[in-house]
Structures are given as structure tokens and as C-alpha cells.
Design a protein around this motif. Sequence first.
Motif, mmCIF file in Angstrom:
data_model
loop_
_atom_site.group_PDB
_atom_site.id
_atom_site.type_symbol
_atom_site.label_atom_id
_atom_site.label_comp_id
_atom_site.label_asym_id
_atom_site.label_seq_id
_atom_site.Cartn_x
_atom_site.Cartn_y
_atom_site.Cartn_z
ATOM 1 N N HIS A 73 0.832 -1.186 0.000
ATOM 2 C CA HIS A 73 0.000 0.000 0.000
ATOM 3 C C HIS A 73 0.872 1.243 0.000
ATOM 4 O O HIS A 73 2.053 1.181 0.307
ATOM 5 C CB HIS A 73 -0.924 0.004 1.233
ATOM 6 N N CYS A 104 -4.876 5.567 0.775
ATOM 7 C CA CYS A 104 -3.934 4.689 0.085
ATOM 8 C C CYS A 104 -3.706 5.244 -1.313
ATOM 9 O O CYS A 104 -4.645 5.630 -1.996
ATOM 10 C CB CYS A 104 -4.486 3.275 0.008
ATOM 11 N N ILE A 106 -1.956 3.584 -3.732
ATOM 12 C CA ILE A 106 -1.671 2.518 -4.690
ATOM 13 C C ILE A 106 -2.950 1.699 -4.860
ATOM 14 O O ILE A 106 -3.555 1.288 -3.862
ATOM 15 C CB ILE A 106 -0.529 1.610 -4.185
ATOM 16 N N VAL A 107 -3.378 1.497 -6.086
ATOM 17 C CA VAL A 107 -4.577 0.683 -6.313
ATOM 18 C C VAL A 107 -4.225 -0.751 -5.923
ATOM 19 O O VAL A 107 -3.473 -1.430 -6.597
ATOM 20 C CB VAL A 107 -5.039 0.783 -7.781
ATOM 21 N N CYS A 108 -4.751 -1.165 -4.768
ATOM 22 C CA CYS A 108 -4.220 -2.366 -4.129
ATOM 23 C C CYS A 108 -5.237 -3.506 -4.061
ATOM 24 O O CYS A 108 -4.963 -4.534 -3.457
ATOM 25 C CB CYS A 108 -3.757 -2.005 -2.717
ATOM 26 N N HIS A 112 -9.424 -1.089 -1.668
ATOM 27 C CA HIS A 112 -8.596 0.122 -1.828
ATOM 28 C C HIS A 112 -9.321 1.401 -1.410
ATOM 29 O O HIS A 112 -8.779 2.212 -0.662
ATOM 30 C CB HIS A 112 -8.131 0.221 -3.278
ATOM 31 N N MET A 115 -9.591 2.409 2.212
ATOM 32 C CA MET A 115 -8.365 2.680 2.978
ATOM 33 C C MET A 115 -8.206 4.176 3.178
ATOM 34 O O MET A 115 -7.498 4.848 2.440
ATOM 35 C CB MET A 115 -7.141 2.097 2.263
HETATM 36 CU CU LIG Z 1 -4.810 0.974 -2.068
#
Ligand SMILES: [Cu+2]
Length: 122
Positions: A73, A104, A106-108, A112, A115
Motif C-alpha cells: 500500500h 492509500c 496505490i490501487v491495491c 482500496h 483505505m
Molecule cells: Cu490501495
Amino acid sequence: MRKKWTAVLAALTLVGMLAACGGKNDNAAEQDTAAASQDLVIRATNWKFDKTEYRVPKDTPIRYMLENEQGAHGVEIEKAGVKLSNGKKSKVATLAAGTYTIKCSIVCGQGHLSMQAKLVVE
Ligand SMILES: [Cu+2]
């Protein structure tokens, strides 16, 4: 000859990019070494941060740090100029009083968008 060097440079660039994306490459992580009077560690898992609200003093240099305990992340503190990831694990920033949104960066995966946390600077 020039073509060959271009290929070598392209290969090195690619390796560098892969290293930057690699979750476990902690040794290569960029750290902010500026002086700070306090650390704030934000721990990330799938798909939340360890707190819903973090508090720090205003007008004080704080070292914001990201620890990915599960998944990969990133942290962005909106309107604060703080962006953290596995490639850049700490950043010292001095913020004015207010409430900031931590999200967050970052596309996690599926969680996502949930977050998010609050940073209260007071
Ligand atoms: Cu994310």
C-alpha cells in the motif's frame, strides 16, 4: 554501438522500475533524513490503516513513516505533500493545524477505496 547502449540503458531502467515496485526491497527504500521531533508510523494491511485517526502537534516537524504489514500500500496525506510507498518510506513534514485525509495511493485491490484515515494536526 549507440543502439547497443540504448538497449542497455533501457534494460537498466526496466530493472530499476521493477525494483521500485517490488514489495520487499526495503534496503533500496528512500528515507527522509531531515530532523524531526517525532515519528508517526502508519501501518497498512489489507485493507485498512492501523488507526482511523492519527494525531500530531501542529507546526512541528514530524517524520511520517509507512510500514506495509500486509500487501503493498501507499500513503498520501492530502494537501500535505506527503506521499509514501515501499520505495519512499519516510517523509518529514511540518503541517498547520487542521484535519487532513490519509488515503492509500496505490490501487491495491478490492478494499482500496476504503483505505482512509484522518490526520488531526492540533
Ligand atoms: Cu490501495
